[in-house]
Design a protein around this motif. Structure first.
Motif, PDB file in Angstrom:
ATOM      1  N   GLU A 172       0.815  -1.214   0.000  1.00 39.62           N
ATOM      2  CA  GLU A 172       0.000   0.000   0.000  1.00 39.62           C
ATOM      3  C   GLU A 172       0.853   1.272   0.000  1.00 39.62           C
ATOM      4  O   GLU A 172       0.319   2.376  -0.041  1.00 39.62           O
ATOM      5  CB  GLU A 172      -0.922   0.010   1.225  1.00 39.62           C
ATOM      6  N   SER A 173       2.162   1.106   0.039  1.00 39.14           N
ATOM      7  CA  SER A 173       3.077   2.244   0.088  1.00 39.14           C
ATOM      8  C   SER A 173       3.698   2.481  -1.280  1.00 39.14           C
ATOM      9  O   SER A 173       3.806   1.563  -2.094  1.00 39.14           O
ATOM     10  CB  SER A 173       4.182   1.996   1.131  1.00 39.14           C
ATOM     11  N   SER A 174       4.132   3.709  -1.526  1.00 40.89           N
ATOM     12  CA  SER A 174       4.673   4.038  -2.852  1.00 40.89           C
ATOM     13  C   SER A 174       5.688   5.154  -2.756  1.00 40.89           C
ATOM     14  O   SER A 174       5.767   5.876  -1.753  1.00 40.89           O
ATOM     15  CB  SER A 174       3.541   4.457  -3.804  1.00 40.89           C
ATOM     16  N   VAL A 175       6.466   5.269  -3.805  1.00 42.79           N
ATOM     17  CA  VAL A 175       7.371   6.393  -3.950  1.00 42.79           C
ATOM     18  C   VAL A 175       6.962   7.152  -5.202  1.00 42.79           C
ATOM     19  O   VAL A 175       6.697   6.568  -6.261  1.00 42.79           O
ATOM     20  CB  VAL A 175       8.845   5.924  -4.014  1.00 42.79           C
ATOM     21  N   GLN A 176       6.876   8.460  -5.057  1.00 38.09           N
ATOM     22  CA  GLN A 176       6.466   9.339  -6.156  1.00 38.09           C
ATOM     23  C   GLN A 176       7.653  10.218  -6.515  1.00 38.09           C
ATOM     24  O   GLN A 176       8.248  10.866  -5.642  1.00 38.09           O
ATOM     25  CB  GLN A 176       5.278  10.193  -5.700  1.00 38.09           C
ATOM     26  N   LEU A 177       7.981  10.241  -7.810  1.00 36.72           N
ATOM     27  CA  LEU A 177       9.225  10.860  -8.252  1.00 36.72           C
ATOM     28  C   LEU A 177       8.989  11.989  -9.243  1.00 36.72           C
ATOM     29  O   LEU A 177       8.016  11.957 -10.008  1.00 36.72           O
ATOM     30  CB  LEU A 177      10.111   9.806  -8.930  1.00 36.72           C
ATOM     31  N   TYR A 201       5.961   4.364  -8.062  1.00 35.84           N
ATOM     32  CA  TYR A 201       6.220   2.939  -7.959  1.00 35.84           C
ATOM     33  C   TYR A 201       5.698   2.427  -6.619  1.00 35.84           C
ATOM     34  O   TYR A 201       5.833   3.094  -5.587  1.00 35.84           O
ATOM     35  CB  TYR A 201       7.722   2.634  -7.999  1.00 35.84           C
ATOM     36  N   SER A 202       5.155   1.231  -6.626  1.00 40.08           N
ATOM     37  CA  SER A 202       4.816   0.553  -5.376  1.00 40.08           C
ATOM     38  C   SER A 202       6.104   0.086  -4.706  1.00 40.08           C
ATOM     39  O   SER A 202       7.024  -0.416  -5.372  1.00 40.08           O
ATOM     40  CB  SER A 202       3.911  -0.642  -5.657  1.00 40.08           C
ATOM     41  N   LEU A 203       6.169   0.191  -3.383  1.00 35.36           N
ATOM     42  CA  LEU A 203       7.342  -0.298  -2.674  1.00 35.36           C
ATOM     43  C   LEU A 203       7.362  -1.828  -2.590  1.00 35.36           C
ATOM     44  O   LEU A 203       8.352  -2.408  -2.140  1.00 35.36           O
ATOM     45  CB  LEU A 203       7.417   0.314  -1.282  1.00 35.36           C
ATOM     46  N   ALA A 204       6.286  -2.471  -3.028  1.00 30.76           N
ATOM     47  CA  ALA A 204       6.279  -3.931  -3.122  1.00 30.76           C
ATOM     48  C   ALA A 204       6.831  -4.423  -4.448  1.00 30.76           C
ATOM     49  O   ALA A 204       6.961  -5.635  -4.656  1.00 30.76           O
ATOM     50  CB  ALA A 204       4.856  -4.450  -2.926  1.00 30.76           C
TER      51      ALA A 204
END
Length: 300
Positions: A172-177, A201-204
């Motif tokens: 459910e976590s992500s990084v936005q770039l 991107y999803s952190l999974a």
């Protein structure tokens, strides 16, 4: 080693830092409202600080892996002389001196050249890491490199932030770039060709482990680490006045069961001493600083 007398604490407005200057200038943790933003393990092995999975190891003078003729841990200078230097450099293994800011809200830790550094990196230098709690939710971080010597100083430094994230919350976590291109390092040390980066991107996603997200321009917008399970977003503000440009942000975690995710702003790419990607040559007598801000906000 015992850390009873070697850990310092900085507090302000309900935020707190713990740091171990004599163990590689290590930021151990940053807590906001009593909750860890930067992960720190319950039982760290202080006999080998470089292998502690937590805090923010300082990467200097070179970050990542460097190779000579396929052999890791070596670099060749322009005159052809080969030197041995460990992965991520030596800063994270050495003691720093330190001073607290006059108002008590920050700390500056300093490493200078010594017999322990000159064999693998034959240069005079002064490297400083500064952390300052700006307010209840904001941490200001600086890496300052000075060249007191008589020849140009090659370097490319970086951070290795271990952000706290229970592994069950990765999906459910992500990084936005901001606008980026993806690259990796191959086993022989070479860097892959650029691929178009995504906005999020999803952190999974296992495909972003050990990936360099190269900034194609200096970002106007921040990078976001969205952690809804923790009720927070961590904003990485990489565009700071008078700062050295950040070259890339690397994403990494150790395993599917790790309760952290690393987001690492870097000045250059691994093996930049040979490939030139982000390599900086600091002129004699000059000083420059790479700055960023970390801001914790409620999850969107």
């Amino acid at each position: 080693m015992s850390t009873q007398q070697e850990v310092i604490e900085i507090e302000r407005d309900g935020a707190a830092l713990l740091l171990a200057p004599h163990a590689g200038g290590r930021l151990m943790t940053w807590r906001v409202g009593g909750e860890p933003v930067i992960h720190w393990p319950d039982a760290p092995d202080w006999s080998n600080p470089a292998k502690i999975r937590g805090g923010n190891p300082l990467l200097f003078p070179f970050l990542g892996r460097h190779f000579v003729d396929g052999e890791i841990g070596h670099w060749r200078n322009p005159e052809g002389v080969v030197h041995a230097l460990p992965t991520h450099g030596f800063a994270r293994d050495l003691p720093f001196t330190w001073t607290r800011d006059a108002d008590g809200h920050g700390v500056r830790m300093t490493l200078v050249d010594s017999d322990a550094t000159r064999a693998g990196y034959p240069f005079a230098f002064r490297f400083e890491a500064a952390y300052r709690i700006v307010d209840a939710h904001t941490l200001e971080v600086e890496l300052t490199t000075s060249n007191p010597g008589e020849v140009p100083l090659p370097y490319y430094a970086g951070h290795h932030f271990y952000f706290h994230l229970p592994h069950g919350q990765r999906a459910e976590s992500s990084v936005q770039l901001p606008h980026t291109e993806r690259r990796r390092q191959l086993p022989d040390g070479s860097i892959t060709a650029a691929e178009a980066g995504l906005a999020s991107y999803s952190l999974a996603d296992p495909a972003i482990v050990d990936v360099f997200h190269c900034l194609t321009r200096q970002p106007d917008e921040p990078m976001l680490l969205n952690l809804p399970g923790l009720g927070r977003t961590v904003r990485l503000e990489l565009q700071q006045p008078d700062s050295v440009p950040w070259y890339a942000v690397t994403t990494w975690t150790e395993s599917d069961a790790s309760d952290f995710y690393c987001v690492e702003p870097w000045i250059g790419l691994p093996d930049a001493i040979h490939n030139g990607r982000g390599l900086r040559w600091l002129a004699p007598g000059k000083t420059e600083t790479a700055s960023l801000r970390l801001v914790v906000t409620p999850a969107a």
